[in-house]
Scaffold this motif. Structure first.
Motif, PDB file in Angstrom:
ATOM      1  N   PHE A   7     -16.079  14.818  -7.401  1.00 30.93           N
ATOM      2  CA  PHE A   7     -15.343  13.617  -7.768  1.00 30.93           C
ATOM      3  C   PHE A   7     -15.568  13.322  -9.250  1.00 30.93           C
ATOM      4  O   PHE A   7     -16.698  13.360  -9.744  1.00 30.93           O
ATOM      5  CB  PHE A   7     -15.796  12.426  -6.923  1.00 30.93           C
ATOM      6  CG  PHE A   7     -15.304  12.474  -5.506  1.00 30.93           C
ATOM      7  CD1 PHE A   7     -14.050  11.973  -5.176  1.00 30.93           C
ATOM      8  CD2 PHE A   7     -16.091  13.014  -4.505  1.00 30.93           C
ATOM      9  CE1 PHE A   7     -13.598  12.010  -3.863  1.00 30.93           C
ATOM     10  CE2 PHE A   7     -15.641  13.062  -3.196  1.00 30.93           C
ATOM     11  CZ  PHE A   7     -14.399  12.562  -2.878  1.00 30.93           C
ATOM     12  N   ALA A  27     -13.824   7.592  -0.126  1.00 29.39           N
ATOM     13  CA  ALA A  27     -13.101   8.868  -0.189  1.00 29.39           C
ATOM     14  C   ALA A  27     -14.086   9.961   0.220  1.00 29.39           C
ATOM     15  O   ALA A  27     -15.120  10.138  -0.423  1.00 29.39           O
ATOM     16  CB  ALA A  27     -12.553   9.118  -1.585  1.00 29.39           C
ATOM     17  N   VAL A  57      -4.201   4.031  -2.882  1.00 28.68           N
ATOM     18  CA  VAL A  57      -5.567   4.463  -3.190  1.00 28.68           C
ATOM     19  C   VAL A  57      -5.510   5.911  -3.693  1.00 28.68           C
ATOM     20  O   VAL A  57      -4.829   6.766  -3.103  1.00 28.68           O
ATOM     21  CB  VAL A  57      -6.477   4.353  -1.957  1.00 28.68           C
ATOM     22  CG1 VAL A  57      -7.914   4.716  -2.324  1.00 28.68           C
ATOM     23  CG2 VAL A  57      -6.409   2.951  -1.374  1.00 28.68           C
ATOM     24  N   SER A  58      -6.244   6.178  -4.769  1.00 33.12           N
ATOM     25  CA  SER A  58      -6.248   7.531  -5.350  1.00 33.12           C
ATOM     26  C   SER A  58      -7.642   7.862  -5.885  1.00 33.12           C
ATOM     27  O   SER A  58      -8.474   6.971  -6.108  1.00 33.12           O
ATOM     28  CB  SER A  58      -5.224   7.654  -6.478  1.00 33.12           C
ATOM     29  OG  SER A  58      -5.554   6.765  -7.543  1.00 33.12           O
ATOM     30  N   THR A  59      -7.870   9.129  -6.090  1.00 32.18           N
ATOM     31  CA  THR A  59      -9.118   9.615  -6.680  1.00 32.18           C
ATOM     32  C   THR A  59      -8.818  10.875  -7.485  1.00 32.18           C
ATOM     33  O   THR A  59      -7.684  11.381  -7.475  1.00 32.18           O
ATOM     34  CB  THR A  59     -10.183   9.901  -5.597  1.00 32.18           C
ATOM     35  OG1 THR A  59     -11.416  10.181  -6.233  1.00 32.18           O
ATOM     36  CG2 THR A  59      -9.793  11.095  -4.748  1.00 32.18           C
ATOM     37  N   PHE A 103      -9.260   8.987   3.059  1.00 35.28           N
ATOM     38  CA  PHE A 103      -9.449   7.659   2.469  1.00 35.28           C
ATOM     39  C   PHE A 103      -9.658   6.645   3.593  1.00 35.28           C
ATOM     40  O   PHE A 103      -8.900   6.624   4.577  1.00 35.28           O
ATOM     41  CB  PHE A 103      -8.236   7.244   1.631  1.00 35.28           C
ATOM     42  CG  PHE A 103      -8.057   8.065   0.383  1.00 35.28           C
ATOM     43  CD1 PHE A 103      -8.814   7.809  -0.752  1.00 35.28           C
ATOM     44  CD2 PHE A 103      -7.123   9.096   0.352  1.00 35.28           C
ATOM     45  CE1 PHE A 103      -8.632   8.560  -1.901  1.00 35.28           C
ATOM     46  CE2 PHE A 103      -6.937   9.838  -0.789  1.00 35.28           C
ATOM     47  CZ  PHE A 103      -7.697   9.586  -1.930  1.00 35.28           C
ATOM     48  N   VAL A 162     -12.926   5.858  -7.185  1.00 36.18           N
ATOM     49  CA  VAL A 162     -11.756   5.633  -6.329  1.00 36.18           C
ATOM     50  C   VAL A 162     -10.997   4.430  -6.880  1.00 36.18           C
ATOM     51  O   VAL A 162     -11.565   3.339  -7.029  1.00 36.18           O
ATOM     52  CB  VAL A 162     -12.177   5.380  -4.863  1.00 36.18           C
ATOM     53  CG1 VAL A 162     -10.944   5.162  -3.990  1.00 36.18           C
ATOM     54  CG2 VAL A 162     -13.003   6.544  -4.331  1.00 36.18           C
ATOM     55  N   TYR A 216      -7.404   1.835  -6.947  1.00 40.29           N
ATOM     56  CA  TYR A 216      -6.395   1.299  -6.017  1.00 40.29           C
ATOM     57  C   TYR A 216      -5.461   0.383  -6.800  1.00 40.29           C
ATOM     58  O   TYR A 216      -5.815  -0.171  -7.861  1.00 40.29           O
ATOM     59  CB  TYR A 216      -7.049   0.551  -4.864  1.00 40.29           C
ATOM     60  CG  TYR A 216      -7.582  -0.818  -5.231  1.00 40.29           C
ATOM     61  CD1 TYR A 216      -6.805  -1.989  -5.023  1.00 40.29           C
ATOM     62  CD2 TYR A 216      -8.846  -0.973  -5.791  1.00 40.29           C
ATOM     63  CE1 TYR A 216      -7.299  -3.242  -5.361  1.00 40.29           C
ATOM     64  CE2 TYR A 216      -9.340  -2.208  -6.127  1.00 40.29           C
ATOM     65  CZ  TYR A 216      -8.556  -3.345  -5.911  1.00 40.29           C
ATOM     66  OH  TYR A 216      -9.037  -4.587  -6.259  1.00 40.29           O
TER      67      TYR A 216
END
Length: 427
Positions: free
Chosen positions: A159, A251, A187-189, A206, A171, A173
């Motif tokens: 990550f 995540a 939501v993304s990473t 997620f 993470v 959002y």
């Protein structure tokens, strides 16, 4: 015929008799072995530890012991490696390996594998035995064994912004929609392949977890696929959650059916309370301490001198003492007749005194004489001890006392010649 000639004749007879005895007596000459019979000396030069295969519950550690060898061949040598749990003090595992004969002045490497549980810290103790006797030992400490990842859990994907030094959350959002007391979060990473090859097929799950009750409000799995080396992927998912609560956004990275990573951030949807993720991610790695030599090698070898065989001989301290006494007496030992007369006849005309340069030269000559006599005594002592060593080396054990007696008698006769000559000169 004077005494000196009689003593010299006795010396000649002893020498001839000794040579004839060596030639005529069977077995008088000791048999010399062709093998190297010098005492061997072994010590632990270094111990290195590397992780080997890692499973879910155990870790294999490869322990390499480097032995420094000197002297003759080292036979019947074994190396024992023991893993001791640092907290409980219990022995976790023990392995012992026979070492082939070590010859020559070199280092020999012995590698042994030991398996320990993936928990806590360990002390790795190495012990070297020769003929069943402990001759060297040492320890190393290993910590962070639990941080070793099993082969099925290893991945080069990590990550982004999870090292705690970045202001960006791992993470992210955004609010996509809010209606009917529900809020939809995008939501993304960011996932980066830090390896040199494309990654395996991975996916990210997620999860929105209500902060107070820890209840899962929503969960979505997003396939990511393969990530090329040095590239970053950004998976995105939509999560619909009830309004008015704060959430933890988790995540979780999956490879096949194994969790290989995770990250967490906070989503504040309750205006009266602010939620933050107060977690510090500290990477724990395997750590190996420096090698500690517990004690010096317990070898019974000792430094031997030529007089260890119990034979009589002069010692260097006695020679130095004699020289010091002679050196003290030497400068004032020879008073000339002129100086004596000058002391007993004070009313006569003063005699001519030597110049300062002549005195300096005289003291230099005397100092040189003392130095040369000292070197001569050392050389004579070394010659005496060397002859005894030759007798111990080349003469068989049963005839060795006879030849030692003959040599000492020859030395005594030679000393008698010198004493007789000096006494005759004095008389």
């Amino acid at each position: 015929m004077n005494r000196e000639r009689i003593l010299a004749g006795g010396i000649a007879i002893l020498v001839m008799a000794s040579l004839l005895a060596i030639v005529l007596i069977p077995g008088a000459i000791a048999e010399t072995a062709s093998d190297d019979v010098r005492a061997s000396h072994l010590q632990i030069e270094d111990v290195s530890i590397e992780p080997g295969s890692i499973s879910g519950g155990t870790a294999t550690l490869a322990v390499e012991t480097r032995l420094d060898h000197r002297g003759g061949p080292a036979e019947n040598v074994t190396v024992l490696v023991r893993a001791i749990h640092a907290d409980s003090g219990f022995v976790e595992t023990t392995t012992e390996q026979q070492v082939p004969t070590i010859e020559g002045q070199r280092e020999a490497s012995v590698t042994q594998n030991i398996s320990v549980e993936r928990r806590g810290d360990y002390r790795i103790k190495t012990v070297v035995f020769r003929d069943g006797e402990r001759i060297a030992e040492g320890t190393k400490e290993v910590s962070g064994v639990g941080a070793l990842k099993a082969g099925y859990a290893e991945t080069n994907i990590a990550f982004h912004w999870q090292d705690g030094t970045s202001d960006f959350p791992p993470v992210e959002y955004s609010i996509a929609d809010a209606e009917n007391n529900r809020t939809t979060l995008n939501v993304s990473t960011y996932l980066t392949n830090q390896g040199d090859d494309p990654s395996e097929n991975v996916r990210v799950v997620f999860t929105a977890r209500q902060a107070d009750s820890n209840i899962v409000a929503n969960r979505v799995s997003v396939p990511v696929g393969k990530i090329d080396a040095g590239r970053t992927a950004s998976p995105v998912a939509s999560l619909s959650v009830p309004d008015g609560y704060n959430y933890y956004l988790d995540a979780v990275l999956w490879k096949d059916a194994v969790v290989v990573g995770s990250a967490r951030s906070a989503a504040n949807l309750d205006p009266s309370e602010t939620l933050s993720v107060n977690e510090t991610n500290q990477e724990v790695k395997l750590s190996v301490s420096d090698f500690s030599d517990d004690n010096a090698p317990k070898s019974k070898d000792r430094t031997t001198t030529a007089n260890d065989g119990g034979q009589p001989g002069f010692t260097v301290p006695a020679g130095i003492t004699a020289l010091l006494v002679g050196g003290v007496q030497l400068p004032g030992g020879n008073m000339t007749e002129t100086e004596s007369n000058s002391m007993t006849q004070p009313n006569d005309e003063p005699t001519t005194k030597p110049t300062g340069r002549k005195n300096v030269q005289e003291y230099l000559y005397r100092g040189a004489l003392v130095l040369l006599v000292f070197l001569a005594i050392i050389a004579l002592f070394q010659f005496y001890m060397s002859v005894l060593a030759v007798i111990r080396t080349f003469v068989a054990d049963q005839y060795r006392p006879l030849f030692n007696a003959a040599f000492n008698l020859a030395v005594l006769l030679a000393t008698g010649i010198g004493i007789s000559y000096v006494v005759r000169k004095i008389d």
